[in-house]
Design an enzyme around this catalytic site. Structure first.
Site, PDB file in Angstrom:
ATOM      1  CG  ASN A 170      38.546 -85.066-104.267  1.00 20.24           C
ATOM      2  OD1 ASN A 170      37.904 -85.106-105.323  1.00 20.24           O
ATOM      3  ND2 ASN A 170      39.146 -83.965-103.851  1.00 20.24           N
ATOM      4  CB  SER A 225      44.842 -93.118 -97.903  1.00 21.64           C
ATOM      5  OG  SER A 225      43.750 -93.294 -98.788  1.00 21.64           O
ATOM      6  CG  ASP A 269      57.107 -82.192-106.461  1.00 23.41           C
ATOM      7  OD1 ASP A 269      56.037 -82.842-106.568  1.00 23.41           O
ATOM      8  OD2 ASP A 269      57.235 -81.022-106.875  1.00 23.41           O
ATOM      9  CB  ILE A 270      54.923 -87.513-107.239  1.00 21.05           C
ATOM     10  CG1 ILE A 270      54.759 -88.758-108.112  1.00 21.05           C
ATOM     11  CG2 ILE A 270      53.653 -86.665-107.253  1.00 21.05           C
ATOM     12  CD1 ILE A 270      53.736 -89.757-107.589  1.00 21.05           C
ATOM     13  CG  ASP A 281      43.842 -83.969-106.302  1.00 16.14           C
ATOM     14  OD1 ASP A 281      44.114 -83.912-107.504  1.00 16.14           O
ATOM     15  OD2 ASP A 281      42.678 -84.100-105.865  1.00 16.14           O
ATOM     16  N   GLY A 316      47.832 -88.570 -96.163  1.00 21.96           N
ATOM     17  CA  GLY A 316      47.821 -87.142 -95.845  1.00 21.96           C
ATOM     18  C   GLY A 316      46.522 -86.769 -95.152  1.00 21.96           C
ATOM     19  CB  VAL A 317      43.760 -84.619 -96.387  1.00 20.98           C
ATOM     20  CG1 VAL A 317      42.355 -84.216 -95.966  1.00 20.98           C
ATOM     21  CG2 VAL A 317      44.589 -83.367 -96.632  1.00 20.98           C
TER      22      VAL A 317
HETATM   23  P1  ADP Z   1      45.151 -88.195 -99.279  1.00 17.66           P
HETATM   24  O1  ADP Z   1      43.934 -87.310 -99.319  1.00 17.66           O
HETATM   25  O2  ADP Z   1      45.019 -89.422-100.147  1.00 17.66           O
HETATM   26  O3  ADP Z   1      45.597 -88.485 -97.891  1.00 17.66           O
HETATM   27  P2  ADP Z   1      47.287 -86.198 -99.615  1.00 17.66           P
HETATM   28  O4  ADP Z   1      47.668 -85.490-100.839  1.00 17.66           O
HETATM   29  O5  ADP Z   1      46.752 -85.377 -98.477  1.00 17.66           O
HETATM   30  O6  ADP Z   1      46.261 -87.346-100.062  1.00 17.66           O
HETATM   31  O7  ADP Z   1      48.523 -87.015 -99.076  1.00 17.66           O
HETATM   32  C1  ADP Z   1      49.020 -88.192 -99.670  1.00 17.66           C
HETATM   33  C2  ADP Z   1      50.525 -88.247 -99.501  1.00 17.66           C
HETATM   34  O8  ADP Z   1      51.128 -87.449-100.521  1.00 17.66           O
HETATM   35  C3  ADP Z   1      51.041 -87.694 -98.167  1.00 17.66           C
HETATM   36  O9  ADP Z   1      51.967 -88.640 -97.629  1.00 17.66           O
HETATM   37  C4  ADP Z   1      51.746 -86.409 -98.562  1.00 17.66           C
HETATM   38  O10 ADP Z   1      52.847 -86.135 -97.717  1.00 17.66           O
HETATM   39  C5  ADP Z   1      52.205 -86.732 -99.968  1.00 17.66           C
HETATM   40  N1  ADP Z   1      52.505 -85.602-100.858  1.00 17.66           N
HETATM   41  C6  ADP Z   1      52.042 -84.328-100.800  1.00 17.66           C
HETATM   42  N2  ADP Z   1      52.541 -83.604-101.820  1.00 17.66           N
HETATM   43  C7  ADP Z   1      53.342 -84.445-102.550  1.00 17.66           C
HETATM   44  C8  ADP Z   1      54.144 -84.299-103.725  1.00 17.66           C
HETATM   45  N3  ADP Z   1      54.246 -83.140-104.373  1.00 17.66           N
HETATM   46  N4  ADP Z   1      54.833 -85.381-104.174  1.00 17.66           N
HETATM   47  C9  ADP Z   1      54.732 -86.570-103.534  1.00 17.66           C
HETATM   48  N5  ADP Z   1      53.995 -86.773-102.440  1.00 17.66           N
HETATM   49  C10 ADP Z   1      53.305 -85.724-101.943  1.00 17.66           C
END
Ligand code: ADP
Length: 176
Positions: free
Chosen positions: A26, A119, A12-13, A36, A121-122
């Site tokens: 976004n 980018s 978890d970042i 985000d 994820g969603v």
């Molecule tokens: P985007 O809209 O840029 O695709 P997302 O947040 O949907 O952004 O996803 C970007 C990446 O972040 C995905 O690979 C997701 O698995 C990852 N992610 C989601 N939550 C966390 C977190 N708490 N820490 C690190 N990475 C995360």
């Protein structure tokens, strides 16, 4: 040595006590789901208040804010491209996210910075392609700039972690 300045981490970042974490935001910069949402939740509502004063961010660019309740010092907000089919300049825009985030970090004297997989994820960017871009841009920046001591590429889950480790090994073996 470059290989000591790039680290791949599965987790978890928002938990990282680095100088800066990067947010995959976004265009509105007003929060969203995924990483985000996690960053805004952990930082607290003051982060949204500061983001409201920025007035959004074009895709590929980056903006910086304070981090409030996060253990990191700064949040670099960058807006990755939505993946369509690869013909809409998606790869170049994703590369620009890494370059512009690192340049902004450098301007602020940041020495340690952590990126999520922007980018992927969603926004549906294919993980392997995104990973190669993330690592190549990071390596190129570190080769040219000594100020940033460490870039942590944060994966969220075992699948991404495996892809990142494999790509790093391949790219380092090409250049070393
Ligand atoms: P985007 O809209 O840029 O695709 P997302 O947040 O949907 O952004 O996803 C970007 C990446 O972040 C995905 O690979 C997701 O698995 C990852 N992610 C989601 N939550 C966390 C977190 N708490 N820490 C690190 N990475 C995360």
């Amino acid at each position: 040595m470059i290989q000591n300045r790039i680290e791949i981490l599965n987790g978890d970042i928002t938990a990282l006590g680095v100088d800066a974490i990067v947010n995959a935001a976004n265009n509105s910069l007003l929060g969203g789901g995924g990483v985000d949402g996690a960053i805004h939740r952990a930082a607290g509502s003051e982060l949204l208040e500061e983001c409201k004063t920025i007035g959004g961010c074009p895709t590929g660019e980056a903006r910086i804010t304070r981090s409030y309740n996060l253990p990191a010092q700064w949040v670099v907000h960058t807006v990755g491209p939505i993946w369509y089919d690869g013909t809409q300049n998606e790869e170049e825009m994703l590369a620009a996210c890494y370059r512009n985030s690192l340049a902004l970090a450098k301007e602020h004297g940041i020495q340690t910075i952590a990126f999520p997989a922007i980018s992927t994820g969603v926004y549906r960017f294919p993980m392997e392609r995104a990973t190669n871009i993330a690592i190549r841009e990071t390596v190129q920046f570190l080769q040219k700039n000594n100020q940033i001591a460490k870039v942590i590429l944060v994966c969220y889950g075992d699948r991404a972690f495996k892809i990142y480790r494999e790509a790093l090994k391949n790219i380092l073996s090409e250049i070393l």
